[in-house]
Design an enzyme around this catalytic site. Sequence first.
Site, short mmCIF file in Angstrom:
data_model
loop_
_atom_site.label_atom_id
_atom_site.label_comp_id
_atom_site.label_asym_id
_atom_site.label_seq_id
_atom_site.Cartn_x
_atom_site.Cartn_y
_atom_site.Cartn_z
N HIS A 288 0.83 -1.21 0.00
CA HIS A 288 0.00 0.00 0.00
C HIS A 288 0.86 1.25 0.00
O HIS A 288 1.84 1.37 0.73
CB HIS A 288 -1.02 0.00 1.14
CG HIS A 288 -0.47 0.09 2.53
ND1 HIS A 288 -0.17 1.29 3.14
CD2 HIS A 288 -0.21 -0.87 3.46
CE1 HIS A 288 0.25 1.07 4.38
NE2 HIS A 288 0.25 -0.23 4.60
N ASP A 300 6.32 1.06 6.55
CA ASP A 300 4.89 0.77 6.42
C ASP A 300 4.24 1.77 5.49
O ASP A 300 3.80 2.83 5.93
CB ASP A 300 4.25 0.81 7.82
CG ASP A 300 2.79 0.44 7.81
OD1 ASP A 300 2.33 -0.14 6.81
OD2 ASP A 300 2.10 0.73 8.80
N GLU A 334 -5.03 2.19 2.63
CA GLU A 334 -5.05 0.95 3.43
C GLU A 334 -5.18 1.27 4.90
O GLU A 334 -5.89 0.56 5.64
CB GLU A 334 -3.77 0.15 3.18
CG GLU A 334 -3.74 -1.20 3.90
CD GLU A 334 -3.25 -1.15 5.35
OE1 GLU A 334 -3.46 -2.13 6.08
OE2 GLU A 334 -2.66 -0.12 5.75
N GLU A 335 -4.51 2.32 5.34
CA GLU A 335 -4.46 2.61 6.78
C GLU A 335 -5.83 2.97 7.34
O GLU A 335 -6.05 2.91 8.56
CB GLU A 335 -3.47 3.75 7.06
CG GLU A 335 -2.02 3.42 6.73
CD GLU A 335 -1.40 2.38 7.67
OE1 GLU A 335 -2.13 1.88 8.54
OE2 GLU A 335 -0.22 2.07 7.50
N ASP A 362 3.09 -6.31 3.72
CA ASP A 362 2.74 -5.17 4.57
C ASP A 362 3.11 -5.43 6.03
O ASP A 362 2.41 -5.01 6.94
CB ASP A 362 1.23 -4.86 4.45
CG ASP A 362 0.84 -3.60 5.21
OD1 ASP A 362 1.73 -2.75 5.46
OD2 ASP A 362 -0.34 -3.47 5.58
N HIS A 432 3.88 3.30 12.64
CA HIS A 432 2.97 4.45 12.79
C HIS A 432 3.56 5.55 13.66
O HIS A 432 2.82 6.26 14.36
CB HIS A 432 1.63 4.01 13.38
CG HIS A 432 0.82 3.11 12.49
ND1 HIS A 432 -0.45 2.68 12.81
CD2 HIS A 432 1.11 2.55 11.29
CE1 HIS A 432 -0.92 1.90 11.85
NE2 HIS A 432 0.02 1.80 10.91
#
Length: 469
Positions: A288, A300, A334-335, A362, A432
């Site tokens: 993603h 990520d 995606e998130e 991922d 994140h």
Amino acid sequence: MKYVFLILFMNSLPQYAGMSLRRDDSYPKTFEDIKNEIAGYTGIAKAIIDLAVHGKAQNRSYERLAVFADTIGPRLSGSKNLDAAIKYMFSALREDGLENVHLEPVKVPHWERGEEFAMMLEPRSHSIAILGLGSSVATLPEGITAEVIVVASFDELHKRAQEAKGKIVVYNEPFISYGETVRYRSQGAVEAAKVGAVASLIRSIASFSIHSPHTGWQDYQPDVPQIPTACISVEDAEMMSRMSFRGTKIVVHLKMGAKTYPDSPSFNTVAEIVGSKYPEQIVLVSGHLDSWDVGQGAMDDGGGVFISWEALSLIKDLGLRPKRTLRLVLWTAEEQGGIGAKQYYQLHKENISNFDIVMESDEGTFKPSGLGFTGNAKARDIMKEIMTLLQPINITDVYDNADGTDIDYWMRDGVPGASLRDDLSKYFWFHHSQGDTMTVQDPNQMNLCAAVWTVVSYVIADMEEMLPR
């Protein structure tokens, strides 16, 4: 008499009841035939490994990612940075000589965190490191000043519901695993609001911390008041827990300027190597393209994006063209819950019988150990044989269950799925957070990941038969 001989002859044939015929209407291959077919790819697998790990393509996925991450930065759904990233990749894939490079439009959420800060006022002045959680509402312009109640679980919150009214709930939940602990991030605001809290602060879902908050998406529920919510560092959550245990009164001032806008236009980015014999059949590799709005999104999911691109580049560089179409999809949003992937699935599910396997990377591109796989027993046996081709780099394991928000839609409908498995011991250190930068990435490990991804996707795309399902 001739009928007796005919019956005896037919009874002597192998039984293939319920088994489908191959394209040429002959009986299906035996597993021994399939093993021999896969063994025939030994030379090609070695060529892919040599090119990716030792040859001219060595470190290419890392270097491409570094330029991208340094140039574009983080790529939140609905942001100008994500738009720039999509345009960048569209141009890069065309320049790489891939086929059918195009963008497929989707609508995605658009949330911005705005200015935010938290300050402990009692028992002492202390700046609390926070990151607002995705879709959070803002505080009033003057912010919220309230006493804190610290809990370690939803059960404790419910038992102390009367104490929580009018307070800021701080969750100091222990990290067990991401899958188990993330519910505090996604549901923490709702559960706090149900007992009358005015805001919630959630201990970051992280296995290690250096005073680093880790953001992520959270969900409100209909008919439950929407309260501001943010993640805080492990250190601050534990400190407030200790203070609370000693009976110390804690007062915090919280100010958040988050805002949700109408959904924005975005795109899934697609490129292919068209199949030579069965072009309508698809082997899909993916990552993603979006990320959170902190760090660089290098881990990520920049790594997953760039090893997936690398798979097509390596195959093209070797002059190979598999029988089936190898399709690269770079998902958007995606998130926020696989928003781009869901719309892709809705658009293409009518052709689901032609999707051979869906693959997503991922979970980082650290040192790989194998693949997670979702499929039936026969398909799993075939995947195990394919993984033997990676013995030269000692990456041969097949684990239960593929993971990937973006490919779940297909796997639930029976399409085999695969995800890269690698060393996750440090993944949630950076996940994140501001720490998700190119410094996390290792070129040698990315080379190995690219080799695994390419060998598996090419062999499946080139075998005579699709994976059974």
